[in-house]
Enzyme design. Sequence first.
Site, PDB file in Angstrom:
ATOM      1  CG  HIS A   3      -7.177   7.598   0.504  1.00  0.00           C
ATOM      2  ND1 HIS A   3      -7.611   6.293   0.362  1.00  0.00           N
ATOM      3  CD2 HIS A   3      -7.232   8.146  -0.740  1.00  0.00           C
ATOM      4  CE1 HIS A   3      -7.894   6.050  -0.909  1.00  0.00           C
ATOM      5  NE2 HIS A   3      -7.685   7.173  -1.604  1.00  0.00           N
ATOM      6  CG  HIS A  34      -4.097   3.689   4.084  1.00  0.00           C
ATOM      7  ND1 HIS A  34      -3.131   2.961   4.748  1.00  0.00           N
ATOM      8  CD2 HIS A  34      -4.265   4.816   4.812  1.00  0.00           C
ATOM      9  CE1 HIS A  34      -2.729   3.635   5.815  1.00  0.00           C
ATOM     10  NE2 HIS A  34      -3.410   4.760   5.871  1.00  0.00           N
ATOM     11  CG  ASN A  67     -14.389   9.115  -3.837  1.00  0.00           C
ATOM     12  OD1 ASN A  67     -15.402   9.783  -3.683  1.00  0.00           O
ATOM     13  ND2 ASN A  67     -13.542   9.333  -4.818  1.00  0.00           N
ATOM     14  CG  HIS A 116      -3.869  -0.974   5.048  1.00  0.00           C
ATOM     15  ND1 HIS A 116      -3.589  -0.314   3.872  1.00  0.00           N
ATOM     16  CD2 HIS A 116      -4.599  -2.082   4.700  1.00  0.00           C
ATOM     17  CE1 HIS A 116      -4.117  -0.978   2.861  1.00  0.00           C
ATOM     18  NE2 HIS A 116      -4.730  -2.056   3.332  1.00  0.00           N
ATOM     19  CB  CYS A 130       1.168   1.648   4.762  1.00  0.00           C
ATOM     20  SG  CYS A 130      -0.406   0.772   4.868  1.00  0.00           S
ATOM     21  CB  CYS A 135      -0.920   0.006   1.220  1.00  0.00           C
ATOM     22  SG  CYS A 135      -1.885   1.541   1.381  1.00  0.00           S
ATOM     23  CD  GLN A 164      -8.770  11.397  -4.725  1.00  0.00           C
ATOM     24  OE1 GLN A 164      -8.199  11.913  -5.678  1.00  0.00           O
ATOM     25  NE2 GLN A 164      -9.649  10.408  -4.871  1.00  0.00           N
TER      26      GLN A 164
END
Length: 353
Positions: free
Chosen positions: A169, A167, A156, A116, A73, A70, A171
Amino acid sequence: MKKTSTRLADGRELIYYDLRDDTVREAVDRRPLERTVTTSEIRRDALLGDAVAVASHRQGRTYHPPAGECPLCPSAGDRVSEIPDSSYDVVVFENRFPSLAGDLGRCEVVCFTSDHDASFADLSERQARLVLDAWTDRTAELSALPAVKQVFCFENRGPEIGVTLGHPHGQIYAYPFTTPRTALMLRSLAAHREAAGGENLFDAVLARESAGERVVVEGEHWVAFVPYAAHWPYEVHLYPRRRVPDLLGLDEAARAEFPRIHLDLLRRFDRLFGEGDPPTPYIAAWHQAPFGALDEFDGVTRDDFALHLELFTIRRTSGKLKFLAGSESGMNVFINDVPPERAARRLREVAGS
């Protein structure tokens, strides 16, 4: 909050946001990366008047890597990632495969936690507040760029939405124009003010919804409700009670209460469909006023706009998704299978599940 800005091997900016003021960030990106080359362009649709970003370089972006590879991470030993340090609280960095770049804006990735296997709903209130502070800081920084007109922070969540990295997250897109959805809101603001003797449309909607049957959760400074004309099966709008145009306008009381309300909503979404279903896919989208003059919207100013978060899932019931088929995709007319009043009742019911 402590903020530390550094550069990755290819020149992209990376920023650590830490809970502790004494945290030191000196790790260096050890990857042999060449500078990112983008091919983004903005094309205008002559019939619809909206914009399309064409970004062919994104075809090569990372796609569902195994957990051990990933890129979000922390780096560990010989395994190096987008984050050079071995741990972090919250990290923001320039997207390696941006839809917008340079004179066309900017795209950033926000990593909510180094864990994660977590989700935003798993965060502590203190960690969620740090994410809010990072969103606010990035809004301030990005809005100061000459090319940027509007800043959009969003998450999303879930492969059904199209997420390619597991993971936790989100944007941030910094657009060089006012987005079509925001332009629609601004035109509605102007029309309502003209028709209703100067009344602010956002204020009218919030007053009506916060006193109605579609309220899901509320606090002293925030109220969340399913809108009267919800487009999605389960859709919630979260507003601060005091109208502000953007995240920068929130006062400390609203900032302090936000984590509890937002985490409550996300946990309700995860309980909607029962134990057998995978985690609820959703989009959480911050709507902020564009920056600069809004001359094309008949006297509307950015202070007339109301910051709010729209949270919705594409799952309509257990094991079934809401697809945007002919009417939605072809004519932009949504057909909602779940009455908003029923959706609000269900979201209130799952509070203690």
